[in-house]
Design a protein around this motif. Structure first.
Motif, PDB file in Angstrom:
ATOM      1  N   VAL A  42     121.041  34.732  41.042  1.00 16.56           N
ATOM      2  CA  VAL A  42     120.374  35.979  40.683  1.00 16.56           C
ATOM      3  C   VAL A  42     121.328  36.800  39.821  1.00 16.56           C
ATOM      4  O   VAL A  42     122.511  36.950  40.152  1.00 16.56           O
ATOM      5  CB  VAL A  42     119.973  36.779  41.935  1.00 16.56           C
ATOM      6  N   SER A  43     120.821  37.335  38.721  1.00 18.70           N
ATOM      7  CA  SER A  43     121.656  38.151  37.834  1.00 18.70           C
ATOM      8  C   SER A  43     122.182  39.376  38.573  1.00 18.70           C
ATOM      9  O   SER A  43     121.503  39.928  39.451  1.00 18.70           O
ATOM     10  CB  SER A  43     120.847  38.617  36.617  1.00 18.70           C
ATOM     11  N   PRO A  44     123.394  39.861  38.228  1.00 19.76           N
ATOM     12  CA  PRO A  44     123.959  41.038  38.895  1.00 19.76           C
ATOM     13  C   PRO A  44     123.053  42.267  38.774  1.00 19.76           C
ATOM     14  O   PRO A  44     122.279  42.401  37.825  1.00 19.76           O
ATOM     15  CB  PRO A  44     125.279  41.262  38.151  1.00 19.76           C
ATOM     16  N   ALA A  45     123.194  43.170  39.718  1.00 23.35           N
ATOM     17  CA  ALA A  45     122.317  44.347  39.803  1.00 23.35           C
ATOM     18  C   ALA A  45     122.463  45.284  38.614  1.00 23.35           C
ATOM     19  O   ALA A  45     121.545  46.048  38.314  1.00 23.35           O
ATOM     20  CB  ALA A  45     122.605  45.101  41.098  1.00 23.35           C
ATOM     21  N   PHE A  46     123.591  45.255  37.910  1.00 29.33           N
ATOM     22  CA  PHE A  46     123.801  46.224  36.830  1.00 29.33           C
ATOM     23  C   PHE A  46     123.066  45.852  35.544  1.00 29.33           C
ATOM     24  O   PHE A  46     122.992  46.666  34.619  1.00 29.33           O
ATOM     25  CB  PHE A  46     125.304  46.407  36.547  1.00 29.33           C
ATOM     26  N   LEU A  47     122.514  44.640  35.461  1.00 26.02           N
ATOM     27  CA  LEU A  47     121.846  44.218  34.240  1.00 26.02           C
ATOM     28  C   LEU A  47     120.411  44.749  34.165  1.00 26.02           C
ATOM     29  O   LEU A  47     119.704  44.803  35.181  1.00 26.02           O
ATOM     30  CB  LEU A  47     121.816  42.696  34.149  1.00 26.02           C
ATOM     31  N   HIS A  48     119.979  45.115  32.963  1.00 25.82           N
ATOM     32  CA  HIS A  48     118.600  45.557  32.766  1.00 25.82           C
ATOM     33  C   HIS A  48     117.646  44.370  32.744  1.00 25.82           C
ATOM     34  O   HIS A  48     116.510  44.462  33.213  1.00 25.82           O
ATOM     35  CB  HIS A  48     118.465  46.344  31.456  1.00 25.82           C
ATOM     36  N   LYS A  49     118.085  43.247  32.169  1.00 24.37           N
ATOM     37  CA  LYS A  49     117.263  42.037  32.107  1.00 24.37           C
ATOM     38  C   LYS A  49     117.847  41.044  33.104  1.00 24.37           C
ATOM     39  O   LYS A  49     118.895  40.442  32.862  1.00 24.37           O
ATOM     40  CB  LYS A  49     117.276  41.449  30.697  1.00 24.37           C
TER      41      LYS A  49
END
Length: 296
Positions: free
Chosen positions: A168-175
């Motif tokens: 899962v992409s890190p929480a700080f990314l918009h996408k």
């Protein structure tokens, strides 16, 4: 700790846990590690997707899921109910979407068809000029993978795919993406190639060579794009890909990787600061394997 990929740095630097909005909901994606045995160990097919891709600038063959990944198609191998268990997902339909999406992406972006004819994996499934046209039609959503298989009287052979981890992409990314990774050994008689006009670069790479000098910019310089020239390998790939490349670099053949029994696991990098530098921490990763010396 893992380095922060270059495309993520701007969003990471502007992230503030105390003031941040709730993280964006991740979108499902698939990424397939296409493997073969090479003279110096395992080789993997890598492609360039530009720094705007949420899958990374240099990636395994991959893309987000699409609606037409639910379209019915001729199927052989483990059934969707079994894939639900293997992938540890909440419903059978999602498991089927992930498997069909992985097969669609490998055909669309690499020209490799994961198929069999009446259970015969040795059936002729090479693509050629007609296949290249079909690849573009699938990419442009003018045709489904099921259409391609039925046209050739073939079945999707799900037994060729091996599930890996989910990231899962890190929480700080918009996408953000929730990416299910798979592995597949290149089927006999087929050869991957970039999709003309879509994938600007793609070729077989030796993880052993890439990981021998991770500070080298040779790969990025070879690709020759503005967002790759002068960049290290760990600047070009996402943490998941970097970890998997490290694992592959320690293997002498594909069978040892494909046959390995592994539980379904999900990882999510967390932004931390170490010595004043933004880094990524990934909890729960297994200890790195001991290096293997490959004989010449």
């Amino acid at each position: 700790m893992l380095p922060l990929p270059a495309p993520w740095r701007e969003e990471a630097e502007s992230w503030n846990d105390d003031e941040a909005l709730p993280p964006a909901k991740p979108r499902w994606a698939v990424s397939v590690m296409l493997l073969r045995d090479g003279p110096d160990g395992v080789e993997v097919f890598l492609e360039y997707q530009t720094s705007r891709s949420a899958l990374g600038t240099v990636t395994f063959v991959g893309a987000p899921l699409r609606e037409d990944d639910t379209a019915p198609l001729p199927w052989s191998g483990p059934v969707a109910a079994r894939w639900k268990q293997l992938l540890d997902v909440e419903d059978q339909q999602l498991a089927q979407r992930l498997v069909c999406g992985a097969a669609r992406v490998v055909f669309e972006r690499a020209g490799v068809l994961l198929a069999s004819s009446d259970g015969d994996r040795g059936a002729e499934v090479s693509t050629g000029p007609d296949g290249d046209r079909r690849r573009h039609e699938v990419h442009d959503e003018e045709r489904t993978l099921g259409d391609v298989l039925r046209r050739r009287a073939l079945d999707l052979d799900t037994s060729l795919l091996r599930p890996l981890s989910r990231w899962v992409s890190p929480a700080f990314l918009h996408k953000r993406l929730c990416t299910q990774y798979f592995a597949v050994v290149l089927p006999l008689g087929q050869e991957p190639s970039p999709l003309d006009g879509v994938t600007g670069w793609g070729r077989w790479c030796s993880p052993t060579e890439l990981m021998a000098d991770p500070a080298s910019t040779a790969l990025g310089d070879e690709i020759g794009a503005p967002d790759t020239v002068g960049r290290r390998v760990d600047d070009l790939v996402l943490p998941a890909v970097l970890i998997m490349l490290r694992k592959l670099a320690n293997l002498s053949c594909t069978i040892s990787y494909i046959s390995e029994k592994r539980p379904s696991r999900q990882f999510e990098p967390v932004l931390v600061t170490e010595d004043g530098e933004p880094m990524l921490r990934v909890d729960g990763l297994p200890a790195p394997a001991r290096p293997v010396v490959h004989s010449l």
